[in-house]
Design an enzyme around this catalytic site. Structure first.
Site: not given
Ligand SMILES: Cc1ncc(COP(=O)(O)O)c(C=O)c1O
Ligand SMILES: Cc1ncc(COP(=O)(O)O)c(C=O)c1O
Lengths: 145, 419, 419, 145
Positions: B133, B210, B213, B236, B377
């Site tokens: 991401h 990370d 998910q 999430k 993203c």
């Molecule tokens: C795999 C992953 N990493 C990081 C994020 C970032 O999360 P956030 O937007 O809440 O900072 C997300 C979701 O947007 C994600 O799916």
């Protein structure tokens, strides 16, 4: 019984009439502890005797009633006890203080110090209550080594 | 479904799921990978706190301050237990997963810190992957640019797996940190953490996961995983927006420099220098997202009460059903693993000749089916597959096979519109 | 009070104000300088959004995504209008004021940015003041430590005013940024922005205002103020926790490097580099505090409907009443201006011989009077006055003279307990 | 009338049967615009004539139906108009697109382009609708200088 209010009569009594206050000679170790977030401070001396006895705990300091009364109660509790006995009390007191009010105080172990149970619900005051007791623990370690 | 898991009862906990969209469409929410919906149990806790118990935390000593502080710190306990953190003090509240990732990235290459593990400069290397991401790419790019360190990455196989064939060349003595996604937000792929970690330990680097998910969709246990840092995000896991979590090993959090400065992260301040509070507070500058942390606590309580195992099982059945049903749509190509092996309930795909933006819009306009379209993203991953965008359906505990049927019906209609 | 301003009606908007504390104490909330209470109008908007309209913003194209995005971006419009921002794109949502201040501090001395205004290194100077909140001290200390720049500060007079006598020596051609508080969270002092700004412009530096305590309590107009950056925090303007605001001049936001990297702050991402979205999104990495921004929008709507002028007038009357009543308590010393001239509704004081922690606790325990005690995240200011702590009463639109009477009665009791 | 749905018949018509698609000679200026967030792209050429007339707008590109249909509609609207007239339409179109659905579309000015009104509610699609139009504006500026 857990105190409703923090200001138990006993705490105020100790604050207004601190027991054993003032630094005395002789001593085995002296420590100076500060609670930087509120500025409370204490200087504390320990004199150990034969058979692991605590001969004297003397102290001076400044701060809120909780920190000052805690030092006075500590002085009373340690008088005439052994180091091991007092460290058990310190441990129980620390456990109680860090429980955020979730733990029942053990009055058998704590004696008068049970009056501080109400403090545990106030994270900001826990350090005040612990200041003298942590200083004592530190001083004991230094005395014995 | 036959798991002792009552999806219809669960759906009643989420008010929005019984909502009608404008034009009388029912809502078919298949976008939980983007953000999950919120159960009444979370909403009510937040409302009640805001209305009756709110005040600032830590610094306030009055009755409301004690109530707020207790609720906020209890939320930390809940989160620590939920992810198996050895200590509650290893749980840092941030505003989202992105802040958690940036916090760790800013921990490296800071000239005021001389812990060798966090020293970073030219010649040092950072390793990520092509399936990350943006929130696990850009912080490391910025770090590399600031410090002169080199950014490297794992590539992704055609099946949507992490390509570990060059693990040993990629992760070397020069590597300071490896940060990869636990479960891909596009492919659904669950990555083999242990395999990567073994190499990371061999070379003495640190490893971050990370878990944005994975924490919502499986029982994550940081101690069992054995990594050094882990990030996830509240919104999430059926929690509120505005709250995220960084978990880090206590001794590493201690060794890191502070990220942001301000109220609550200090021990003592003089005009010319300061000392800092121990973690987690060292990393929580200013008034934290109080009610949001409390809402997150309620969210993990909610998930725990249902049971992560039951949720995993439910999502597995949904995903199997979806892979089967989507496989029958002509011209549909799944991007990511096509079997249930090591994958979660996120299915991204392309429809031949039709742009995902059009797919998503018509699904929504005509059927109330909410999917995500675009690069989610994860643009580099899409570049890797040579496509500008995909359509993504992502499932959660409240989804049903009937909703997957609605998706498939919708896709057939999309194909008719653009025929 | 006779201002067409009905405090009893306003109090009904704040559910907690009619709450009984444990032991049957009524709540007397005099700690709004720490954090304000929330009106039903804010709580309901948040609950309704969480229950019925929630989804991620920007990236989601379905009906819920559009509703959430619209509500989130509307909140930006509202905030922009509330502070007189020339453009909505100059309003960046952060998690609190501290993040806003850190964001700007991290904008300086970044080796990847070569705009001369943001270059910072040895020989360059940063100027703050001795009356700053830790959140406007520590970020600049950290910046100075990272870059080798020098941190300097205005001192404070015995009356609690900014000492401008050495303005010209302090702010010089070496100064890159001056960051001071608009209204002190301890003294109540409102600082003479124009005077400082004139000198800042003379030397070609930038100026930031920490408006955390002014935006809630007066009509702040960034255009009229003429500064370059301004920070405030949602929870002090009857808004939720987890949301803050950075306002910055468009051309400066454009010239600054990004702070955090992640989703939504990018334009395009490749594995080895990225391009960034224009402000404000460039500074909003990851999923923003969506519902919190929406709550903040409702909060500024609420305040605007009542009218900031009426609020100012009400607080002025309360403050005058408080200064008079407190002045009669024996042994009480006000720290800060003792007249209503250029000061807000925050009154800090010491009680001779009694530690503020004891004062605060007894006020709370026996009378339900919530004040703040300690150094209020302004330790250097307390060091300046040679005191470890003060007791602080801070007023807001919902307070009444009767509550000040309760405070004074409480103080008399405190003196009796410790007599 | 503001469209309920984004997919007006007219938009689909233009998408399936794009008007004036393909790059043609001669031209005064050619521009290439990309929407990096979704990957839509367009190459667009402008040929201006006497009296400020637009002689031809030719284009090629790829992307979603909105971006492609917008180019086709643009081609139709510009044919036979003056630069000034078309820039007025571009301006109104831009205003509509950036209104987040808060503004009534002016059908008199926009003609067929009014079909895009529904797009304004979807910030992510606004850029798709504007891609060709911004490219056109850019190309006109380059042609005249
Ligand atoms: C795999 C992953 N990493 C990081 C994020 C970032 O999360 P956030 O937007 O809440 O900072 C997300 C979701 O947007 C994600 O799916
Ligand atoms: C003057 C001042 N600046 C900054 C802050 C920091 O605000 P926050 O804690 O919301 O970041 C506060 C309040 O805590 C404040 O009173």
């Amino acid at each position: 019984m857990i105190a409703e209010s923090m200001y138990q009569e006993l705490i105020l009594e100790h604050y207004k009439h601190p027991q054993g206050r003032g630094l005395r000679d002789p001593y085995d170790a002296e420590v100076h502890h500060v609670n930087p977030t509120c500025g409370d401070e204490i200087t504390l001396r320990v004199k150990l005797g034969d058979g692991g006895k605590v001969e004297d705990v003397s102290y001076d300091g400044q701060g809120c009633s909780i920190s000052q009364a805690a030092a006075s109660v500590l002085h009373e509790l340690t008088a005439g006890s052994t180091v091991d006995e007092t460290l058990a009390v310190v441990e129980e007191f620390t456990r109680l203080m860090q429980s955020r009010g979730q733990v029942e105080a053990d009055e058998d172990v704590l004696g008068d110090a049970v009056a501080f149970a109400g403090v545990a619900k106030f994270p900001a005051r826990v350090k005040c209550a612990l200041l003298a007791w942590m200083a004592y623990k530190d001083a004991v370690v230094r005395s014995s080594t | 479904m036959n798991t002792g898991f009552d999806v219809e009862r669960i759906r009643k906990d989420f008010p929005v799921l019984s909502r009608e969209l404008p034009g009388g469409r029912p809502l078919v929410y298949l976008d939980s990978g983007n953000s999950a919906q919120k159960p009444t149990q979370v909403i009510d806790v937040m409302r009640e706190h805001l209305a009756m118990h709110y005040s600032n935390v830590g610094r306030a000593m009055h009755a409301l301050g004690a109530e707020s502080t207790e609720a906020y710190e209890n939320a930390r306990d809940k989160v620590a237990a939920f992810i198996g953190a050895p200590s509650r003090d290893e749980v840092v509240f941030t505003k989202n997963a992105s802040e958690a990732l940036n916090l760790v990235a800013y921990g490296f290459g800071n000239p005021t810190n001389d812990d060798p593990r966090f020293r970073l400069g030219p010649g040092d290397e950072i390793v990520i992957s092509e399936m990350e991401h943006h929130s696990n790419i850009v912080p490391w790019q910025l770090l590399a640019q600031r410090t002169g360190a080199t950014l490297k990455w794992f590539s992704v196989t055609d099946e949507g797996r992490l390509d570990l064939s060059n693990l040993e060349e990629l992760v070397t003595e020069r590597t300071k940190i490896v940060s990869i996604v636990h479960q891909s937000n596009v492919l659904g792929t669950v990555n083999p953490v242990a395999e990567v970690l073994a190499r990371v330990r061999q070379v003495g680097a640190l490893m971050m996961l990370d878990a944005s998910q994975s924490v919502p969709h499986q029982q994550v246990d940081v101690a069992a995983l054995g990594v050094d840092f882990l990030a996830f995000t509240g919104h999430k896991v059926v929690g509120p927006s505005g709250i995220g979590v960084l978990w880090g090993r206590g001794e590493l959090l201690e060794a890191m420099p502070p990220f942001m400065g301000g109220g609550e992260m200090i021990e003592a301040v003089w005009m010319d220098h300061s000392t800092y509070a121990p973690a987690p507070h060292k990393f929580e500058a200013g008034t934290p997202p109080i009610v949001e942390a409390i809402g997150l606590g309620a969210a993990v309580d909610y998930l725990s009460a249902i049971g992560m195992d039951a949720i995993v099982q439910h999502e597995r059945e949904l995903t199997g059903y979806a892979l089967g049903a989507l496989g029958e749509v002509p011209g549909l190509r799944v991007i990511g693993p096509e079997s249930l092996d090591r994958r979660g309930g996120t299915v991204s795909f392309t429809l031949e000749g039709i742009h995902p933006h059009d797919v998503g819009q018509i699904l929504d306009d005509n059927f109330g089916v909410a999917v995500r379209v675009g690069h989610h993203c994860a643009r580099p991953l899409h570049l890797r597959f040579g496509i500008p965008a995909t359509t993504r359906a992502s499932f959660y505990l409240y989804n049903t096979p009937a909703e997957i049927d609605a998706l498939v019906r919708g896709l057939h209609h999309v194909q008719k519109v653009f025929a």
